[in-house]
Design an enzyme around this catalytic site. Structure first.
Site, PDB file in Angstrom:
ATOM      1  N   ASN A 215       0.862  -1.257   0.246  1.00 34.61           N
ATOM      2  CA  ASN A 215       0.031  -0.086   0.038  1.00 34.61           C
ATOM      3  C   ASN A 215       0.798   1.407  -0.006  1.00 34.61           C
ATOM      4  O   ASN A 215       2.260   1.213   0.196  1.00 34.61           O
ATOM      5  CB  ASN A 215      -1.119  -0.008   1.317  1.00 34.61           C
ATOM      6  CG  ASN A 215      -0.084  -0.258   2.357  1.00 34.61           C
ATOM      7  OD1 ASN A 215       0.624   0.644   3.007  1.00 34.61           O
ATOM      8  ND2 ASN A 215      -0.380  -1.361   3.193  1.00 34.61           N
ATOM      9  N   ASP A 284      -3.939  -6.742   4.670  1.00 35.17           N
ATOM     10  CA  ASP A 284      -4.981  -7.606   5.332  1.00 35.17           C
ATOM     11  C   ASP A 284      -4.894  -9.149   4.681  1.00 35.17           C
ATOM     12  O   ASP A 284      -5.474 -10.069   5.430  1.00 35.17           O
ATOM     13  CB  ASP A 284      -6.393  -7.079   4.939  1.00 35.17           C
ATOM     14  CG  ASP A 284      -6.756  -5.841   5.556  1.00 35.17           C
ATOM     15  OD1 ASP A 284      -6.128  -5.548   6.688  1.00 35.17           O
ATOM     16  OD2 ASP A 284      -7.363  -4.848   5.078  1.00 35.17           O
ATOM     17  N   LYS A 294      10.785 -16.726  -9.875  1.00 34.80           N
ATOM     18  CA  LYS A 294       9.887 -15.681 -10.421  1.00 34.80           C
ATOM     19  C   LYS A 294       8.942 -16.392 -11.663  1.00 34.80           C
ATOM     20  O   LYS A 294       9.385 -17.064 -12.203  1.00 34.80           O
ATOM     21  CB  LYS A 294      10.830 -14.574 -11.489  1.00 34.80           C
ATOM     22  CG  LYS A 294       9.965 -13.763 -12.356  1.00 34.80           C
ATOM     23  CD  LYS A 294      11.022 -13.076 -13.373  1.00 34.80           C
ATOM     24  CE  LYS A 294      10.040 -11.964 -13.961  1.00 34.80           C
ATOM     25  NZ  LYS A 294      10.823 -11.351 -15.170  1.00 34.80           N
ATOM     26  N   PHE A 329      -4.943   2.851  14.512  1.00 38.23           N
ATOM     27  CA  PHE A 329      -5.257   3.692  13.383  1.00 38.23           C
ATOM     28  C   PHE A 329      -6.233   3.077  12.601  1.00 38.23           C
ATOM     29  O   PHE A 329      -6.125   1.745  12.187  1.00 38.23           O
ATOM     30  CB  PHE A 329      -4.169   4.226  12.867  1.00 38.23           C
ATOM     31  CG  PHE A 329      -3.353   5.258  13.279  1.00 38.23           C
ATOM     32  CD1 PHE A 329      -3.421   6.779  12.498  1.00 38.23           C
ATOM     33  CD2 PHE A 329      -2.557   5.024  14.550  1.00 38.23           C
ATOM     34  CE1 PHE A 329      -2.611   7.755  13.055  1.00 38.23           C
ATOM     35  CE2 PHE A 329      -1.888   6.040  14.973  1.00 38.23           C
ATOM     36  CZ  PHE A 329      -2.029   7.428  14.355  1.00 38.23           C
ATOM     37  N   LYS A 343     -13.866  -1.428  15.835  1.00 35.12           N
ATOM     38  CA  LYS A 343     -12.434  -1.771  15.938  1.00 35.12           C
ATOM     39  C   LYS A 343     -11.941  -1.481  17.481  1.00 35.12           C
ATOM     40  O   LYS A 343     -11.426  -2.186  17.815  1.00 35.12           O
ATOM     41  CB  LYS A 343     -11.581  -1.088  14.927  1.00 35.12           C
ATOM     42  CG  LYS A 343     -12.007  -1.525  13.602  1.00 35.12           C
ATOM     43  CD  LYS A 343     -10.951  -0.790  12.600  1.00 35.12           C
ATOM     44  CE  LYS A 343     -11.544  -1.393  11.205  1.00 35.12           C
ATOM     45  NZ  LYS A 343     -10.477  -0.874  10.189  1.00 35.12           N
TER      46      LYS A 343
END
Length: 407
Positions: A215, A284, A294, A329, A343
């Site tokens: 991310n 996640d 590869k 967070f 949460k």
């Protein structure tokens, strides 16, 4: 809600910068610029040896203030050394030669700067710069220890190639390291009893040796948190994934890649920390099978099976002790508060920072977050779009309030 001001803890501070006769004196120009950028009022005092390297006019142009060099300047009060000593919130000597350190440690006052230091009750930071053999000389080290015992802070020089041809410790410390020392010296030490664990950055889950999913987290939030708690006296431990920020100035910093690796390091010594702040952007999902080699491109469609990663925050929540403060967070695009409350309960948090990343200029890789602070008792504080530095101050303030029984 109106955006909070991002107030530097150096804003309106009166800082006296003393410069001595070292070739690294040119770096003090950058330090003065940085202090002024932080909002400080900077006054420069030069020794006569410093004037052999740089003209006082250079420092006057940078600081916008009169530069003091003469103990008995006829244009000023004969008590200039007292006035400057009394009116400074902090004095930093940068660079400080071996000669200057030795005179200071032995109470010698044969120039204006040394007179100011002997007369001041202000906080003092010294940044040595000299040949490695001079720095390691037992006499110089003894003088540094002597001053340190009196409450003088030293910013250790860096190691590397020295102008004299030697290699070793003696180069003036990096500017960021010096700024950190200054900010820590002038900051409120209300959190000096805390041992803080901060996670930050982005984890990477590999598919094969060269491909992964991740991310856009840059680690900036973690850096701002680490700085704030460090300035306020905390012992800070940082565990990061991939980051674009520089954490090398922190003595207790560990970098890892995957969520499993981060979980292992976080949980390992969890009981050591009084405050745990999970600002890392942990993936996640991970690939169920990591390919050894590869994967070659083929014309046919391809798919891969994935499985959930360990929920580090929830795992920490199950192990949290009564006296530990756990802050999480969450990055949300809808139902911000309701998702945050779920949460908090599920992961046994004391606070959660809920960031609305659907807002413009908010979230991963940005300098700001559109944030809400939500506590376990249901209190909600909308901060709006604030800088990550300001958000860090708010989080640290909440920790301080909890410890003082005000929250």
């Amino acid at each position: 809600m109106a955006k909070l001001d991002n107030m530097s803890n150096l804003k309106d501070k009166n800082i006296l910068v003393g410069v001595t006769g070292s070739i690294s004196i040119y770096k003090s120009c950058d330090l003065i610029r940085a202090l002024i950028k932080e909002g400080a009022n900077v006054t420069v005092v030069m020794t006569s040896n410093a004037e052999k390297f740089i003209s006082p006019m250079t420092f006057q142009s940078i600081s916008g203030r009169k530069v003091f060099t003469n103990m008995y300047d006829t244009d000023e009060s004969s008590l200039a050394h007292i006035n400057l000593a009394d009116n400074s919130d902090l004095i930093i000597v940068c660079p400080a030669t071996a000669n200057f350190v030795s005179k200071y440690a032995n109470g010698i006052a044969d120039n204006l700067l040394l007179n100011i230091l002997l007369a001041t009750k202000s906080k003092v930071v010294v940044c040595p710069a000299m040949n490695v053999n001079m720095f390691e000389n037992p006499l110089v080290q003894e003088n540094i220890v002597r001053l340190s015992k009196l409450g003088i802070d030293f910013v250790e020089p860096d190691s590397g190639d020295l102008l004299c041809g030697w290699e070793g410790k003696g180069r003036l410390a990096d500017l960021n390291k010096i700024l950190m020392a200054i900010k820590k010296k002038v900051s409120n030490k209300d959190l000096q009893e805390e041992k803080v664990l901060i996670t930050c950055g982005a984890t990477r889950e590999y598919l094969d040796p060269i491909r992964f999913i991740s991310n856009p987290s840059s680690g900036r939030m973690g850096l701002c948190l680490a700085n704030e708690f460090f300035y306020r006296g905390s012992n800070v431990r940082i565990i990061s994934g991939y980051v674009e920020e520089d954490f090398d100035f922190f003595p207790d910093y560990l970098k890892c890649e995957s969520s499993d690796e981060m979980a292992q390091h976080v949980i390992k010594d969890l009981k050591k920390y009084s405050v745990i702040i999970k600002s890392a952007a942990v993936g996640d999902y991970k690939f169920k099978k990591v390919q050894k080699n590869k994967i070659k491109k083929k014309n046919a469609k391809i798919s891969f099976e994935m499985e959930p990663t360990i929920d580090i925050l929830e795992e920490v929540g199950t192990k949290k002790t009564k006296n530990q403060i756990l802050i999480g967070f969450c990055a949300e695009t809808e139902s911000i508060i309701s998702n945050a409350k779920i949460k908090i309960k599920k992961k046994n948090l004391d606070f959660i920072v809920a960031n609305d990343v659907s807002k413009e200029n908010s979230g991963f890789g940005s300098k700001d977050n559109f944030s809400f602070l939500v506590s376990k008792d249901g209190k909600i504080e909308e901060l709006g779009l604030v800088s990550k530095e300001t958000l860090s101050k708010e989080i640290a303030n909440k920790v301080s309030e909890v410890r003082r029984g005000l929250f």
